[in-house]
Scaffold this motif. Structure first.
Motif, PDB file in Angstrom:
ATOM      1  N   THR A  47       0.858  -1.178   0.000  1.00 16.04           N
ATOM      2  CA  THR A  47       0.000   0.000   0.000  1.00 16.04           C
ATOM      3  C   THR A  47       0.895   1.229   0.000  1.00 16.04           C
ATOM      4  OG1 THR A  47      -1.681  -1.191   1.234  1.00 16.04           O
ATOM      5  CG2 THR A  47      -1.853   1.207   1.227  1.00 16.04           C
ATOM      6  N   THR A  49       1.212   5.725  -0.590  1.00 18.27           N
ATOM      7  CA  THR A  49       0.491   6.973  -0.350  1.00 18.27           C
ATOM      8  C   THR A  49       0.938   7.979  -1.402  1.00 18.27           C
ATOM      9  OG1 THR A  49       0.648   6.487   2.007  1.00 18.27           O
ATOM     10  CG2 THR A  49      -0.069   8.704   1.412  1.00 18.27           C
ATOM     11  N   GLU A  54      -3.329  10.253  -0.097  1.00 17.41           N
ATOM     12  CA  GLU A  54      -4.310   9.202  -0.377  1.00 17.41           C
ATOM     13  C   GLU A  54      -3.602   7.845  -0.469  1.00 17.41           C
ATOM     14  OE1 GLU A  54      -7.604  11.409  -3.172  1.00 17.41           O
ATOM     15  OE2 GLU A  54      -5.656  11.049  -4.058  1.00 17.41           O
ATOM     16  N   ASP A  55      -4.154   6.855   0.237  1.00 18.79           N
ATOM     17  CA  ASP A  55      -3.560   5.514   0.159  1.00 18.79           C
ATOM     18  C   ASP A  55      -3.961   4.850  -1.155  1.00 18.79           C
ATOM     19  OD1 ASP A  55      -6.304   5.468   1.619  1.00 18.79           O
ATOM     20  OD2 ASP A  55      -6.071   3.442   0.757  1.00 18.79           O
ATOM     21  N   PHE A  56      -3.096   4.006  -1.687  1.00 17.48           N
ATOM     22  CA  PHE A  56      -3.493   3.238  -2.875  1.00 17.48           C
ATOM     23  C   PHE A  56      -2.640   1.987  -3.044  1.00 17.48           C
ATOM     24  CE2 PHE A  56      -0.106   4.180  -6.013  1.00 17.48           C
ATOM     25  CZ  PHE A  56       0.514   5.302  -5.444  1.00 17.48           C
ATOM     26  N   SER A 152      -8.243   2.189  -3.480  1.00 18.63           N
ATOM     27  CA  SER A 152      -7.923   3.267  -2.545  1.00 18.63           C
ATOM     28  C   SER A 152      -9.133   3.533  -1.665  1.00 18.63           C
ATOM     29  CB  SER A 152      -7.572   4.550  -3.316  1.00 18.63           C
ATOM     30  OG  SER A 152      -7.519   5.644  -2.425  1.00 18.63           O
ATOM     31  N   SER A 155     -11.338   6.259  -3.060  1.00 22.09           N
ATOM     32  CA  SER A 155     -12.091   6.085  -4.306  1.00 22.09           C
ATOM     33  C   SER A 155     -13.562   6.406  -4.103  1.00 22.09           C
ATOM     34  CB  SER A 155     -11.959   4.643  -4.801  1.00 22.09           C
ATOM     35  OG  SER A 155     -12.945   4.389  -5.778  1.00 22.09           O
TER      36      SER A 155
END
Lengths: 249, 344
Positions: A47, A49, A54-56, A152, A155
């Motif tokens: 994961t 950022t 924003e995490d993704f 994410s 999203s």
């Protein structure tokens, strides 16, 4: 295995014809595309950022490299033998590129991200342009030139995914981007003296979100067609390439 | 100088023909001629890189009628494109697809497709060869993916044979499948209606048909242009949008508001065989379409300037028009055995 999967290889064959003279093959160079996120090789189970916090995660990353060429001595471009390579972060292939004997200097690498307009309007294709590769819009003909998919918590779609399918070959919607990268003297010498086989191009996924235009996952969770938004992403990812300093014997 | 250029072009041309012929010879295939009907312009699709052969055409025909191109086996191309209805869906405003779903548009007749610049009501498809990818992969139509179709075809020895016959070896890939389908679809030429016979001097129109033809030329043919009965343009005929479908037509493809509610002008050949009518099949009769043109055109921002003030057509004229439109039915075409389901 994970790191291996994140290394993308691409092949480049020179034709061996320079200025009309058949010079034969000399050294070989292998151009490799290596996906990175925030400077680290991409891992599909990590994961990350982005710069907006924003995490993704990344589940798919693919793009078309077209007309790959190396700048030779005397400003001559040595073109790859195949017009297009589909780079897929999940699949690695490796082939050798050959540059003509007597090459004294390599200065630049150039290619385009995307598929020429003509090849978008010429019917059924095969090889890397085979529509079965899933880089093709079936309802609005045209190639997806680059694709980034992941998840994410930011999203806006119910499944929590983001899907950016970028393309466009017509007029103002053109999303083809030309890339030219300078090769350092040190790298060029290393290649020509066969101290390394690889010319590694780092491909920084983080750039998709912020390099030219700020594009938050929370504001745009999907792009599924050509148009103004697709072009913003193309602008952003056109900056994602850089030649790495790695030298592998 | 000009002469040298001319010679160079001629040489390239001859060389092209030579390569083309050599290819055909090496393959031991039977070349087929693409018959351009008298009075028709040159087709848009000219079989570049896809030389028309009996073997390619027959392969395309088998594929067109094969349910295995769909996920559950029930939806071959021919399930929505039926020969007796000029390859439209008989009597259905929208067609049935996978899992009890419907298409969102009326299935058009497949005739003279080789003359189309772009395909589908919104012109979203730019080439006849890639068109099948759209129904094959749409979840409400055939709901398949290309690799899985190819896997099914590869498992069938009769396909291996037919691909070998058409292409020289039994490699089965999407390109070959699509090119073969294009050969079949492009060959669906209709040019043998009473109208065509009249034009060729083999038949003559009755007084009503003649009158209807004149009315047609005055009021309809700027869009439904002869001899294809379409000018291949996109127009808004003032149909109010169906709120269940919210289909804005050409604008979906171009993203331009000036294209809102524009749809491709359909050919009117075989129009008596292709009911219902309109991009969403909202009209059950041709009479109802004519009533729309005379009574209920919505004058919106993109409504075609030819239709803003509606079209003045009295009842007698309507009758004559309908008689003329009947002359566009080509019964040779719908009975042509070459286009029917193959025997096995």
């Amino acid at each position: 295995m994970k790191t291996f999967a994140s290394c993308l290889f691409i092949s480049l064959f020179s034709t061996g014809f320079i200025n009309g003279a058949h010079q034969g093959y000399g050294d070989s160079v292998r151009v490799r595309f290596r996906a990175t996120v925030n400077g680290q090789p991409l891992k599909f189970d990590s994961t990350y950022t982005n710069s907006f916090g924003e995490d993704f995660t990344v589940t798919a990353f693919r793009f078309y490299v077209g007309h790959l060429a190396l700048n030779n001595s005397n400003n001559t471009w040595v073109k790859s033998r195949t017009a297009y390579h589909l780079v897929d972060a999940k699949i690695s292939t490796s082939e050798i590129i050959e540059i003509p004997r007597g090459t004294k200097k390599i200065t630049k690498l150039k290619f385009q991200v995307g598929v020429d307009s003509l090849d978008n309007v010429s019917g059924a294709q095969d090889g890397d342009l085979d529509p079965a590769h899933g880089m093709f819009w079936t309802w609005n003909t045209g190639y997806v030139m680059a694709k980034l998919e992941g998840n994410s918590s930011f999203s806006k779609v119910p499944t929590g995914s983001f899907t950016y399918h970028i393309g466009g070959y017509k007029g103002v919607d053109k999303a083809i981007r030309n890339i030219e990268l300078s090769i350092s003297n040190e790298m060029a010498i290393a290649i020509l003296q066969s101290k390394t086989d690889d010319l590694i191009v780092d491909v920084e996924i983080g750039k998709w979100f912020d390099s030219v235009h700020p594009l938050k996952i929370a504001e745009k969770s999907f792009v599924h067609g050509p148009g103004p938004t697709a072009k913003l992403y193309a602008d952003n990812y056109s900056t994602m390439f850089s030649i790495a300093n790695d030298m592998k014997p | 100088m000009m002469r040298r250029i001319f010679i160079a072009i001629a040489m390239i041309f001859c060389f092209g023909l030579f390569v083309f012929n050599a290819e055909i010879e090496r393959l031991a295939v039977t070349p087929m001629k693409f018959p351009v009907p008298k009075g028709f312009p040159l087709p848009e699709y000219r079989f570049q890189n896809n030389p028309l052969t009996k073997e390619g055409f027959e392969l395309g025909r088998k594929l067109f009628y094969d349910g295995r191109l769909s996920k559950d086996g029930n939806f071959p191309c021919a399930s929505c494109h039926q020969q007796f209805a000029s390859f439209s869906t008989y009597d259905h405003p929208l067609s049935h697809g996978f899992n009890d779903q419907f298409t969102t548009r009326n299935a058009p007749a497949l005739i003279n497709v080789a003359w189309m610049k772009e395909l589908h009501w919104d012109g979203g498809i730019n080439h006849i060869e890639v068109q099948p990818l759209s129904p094959m992969t749409a979840s409400n139509e055939m709901a398949e993916n290309i690799d899985s179709v190819l896997t099914k075809l590869r498992a069938d020895n009769s396909y291996k044979k037919m691909f070998r016959a058409a292409y020289g070896d039994d490699k089965i890939n999407s390109q070959r499948m699509l090119k073969a389908l294009a050969q079949f679809v492009a060959m669906l030429i209709s040019a043998d209606s009473k109208y065509d016979k009249m034009k060729r001097g083999e038949a003559s129109f009755s007084a009503t048909e003649k009158s209807g033809y004149e009315i047609f030329q005055n009021k309809c043919s700027s869009c439904h242009r002869e001899p294809l009965f379409t000018d291949d343009s996109y127009r808004n005929t003032g149909l109010p949008v169906n709120p269940k479908l919210n289909d804005f037509g050409r604008m979906i493809i171009t993203g331009k508001s000036e294209d809102s509610l524009k749809f491709k002008v359909p050919s009117l050949r075989n129009v008596y065989l292709t009911a219902p009518y309109g991009h969403d099949g909202r009209f059950y009769s041709i009479g109802a379409v004519i009533d729309h043109y005379r009574n209920s055109v919505v004058d919106g921002p993109t409504t075609d300037s030819l239709l803003r003030k509606k079209i003045a057509i009295n009842d007698d004229e309507k009758y004559d028009l309908l008689q003329f439109l009947r002359t566009l039915t080509d019964s040779t075409f719908i009975k042509d055995k070459r286009f029917a389901q193959p025997a096995n």
